[in-house]
Design a protein around this motif. Structure first.
Motif: not given
Length: 103
Positions: A54-60
């Motif tokens: 989720l954290m990685d996705l939130a960056e994109r």
């Protein structure tokens, strides 16, 4: 004379059976404890993996970033919210393909 010996043998057999029962019960409890520990570790691993994803996705993705912010704001326990007090929530990097950002 023989009556007393028979009773002693029966008591000894009963004591041995009770001891075996207690040992089997202890082994069963140990197995249950190991399985519970394994399940807790797996649950924790899943949470860490999903949180990282989720954290990685939130960056994109702005939708994921908004959801992450909303999740943090709505954490029910104050001690959990405090863990994020000085953390910069990821925000998507501007890109030419993001319709919410002007070119």
């Amino acid at each position: 004379m023989f009556g007393g010996e028979g009773r002693d043998l029966a008591e000894t057999e009963l004591e041995r059976a009770e001891k075996r029962y207690a040992q089997a019960k202890a082994r069963l409890q140990a197995l249950k404890n190991r399985e519970a520990t394994r399940q807790r570790k797996l649950d924790t691993r899943r949470k860490v993996i999903l949180g990282g994803a989720l954290m990685d996705l939130a960056e994109r993705d702005t939708g994921a970033a908004a959801m992450l912010n909303r999740l943090i704001r709505n954490l029910p326990r104050e001690q959990d919210r405090k863990a994020f007090a000085d953390w910069g929530t990821p925000s998507p990097a501007p890109s030419s393909s993001d319709p919410e950002k002007p070119s």
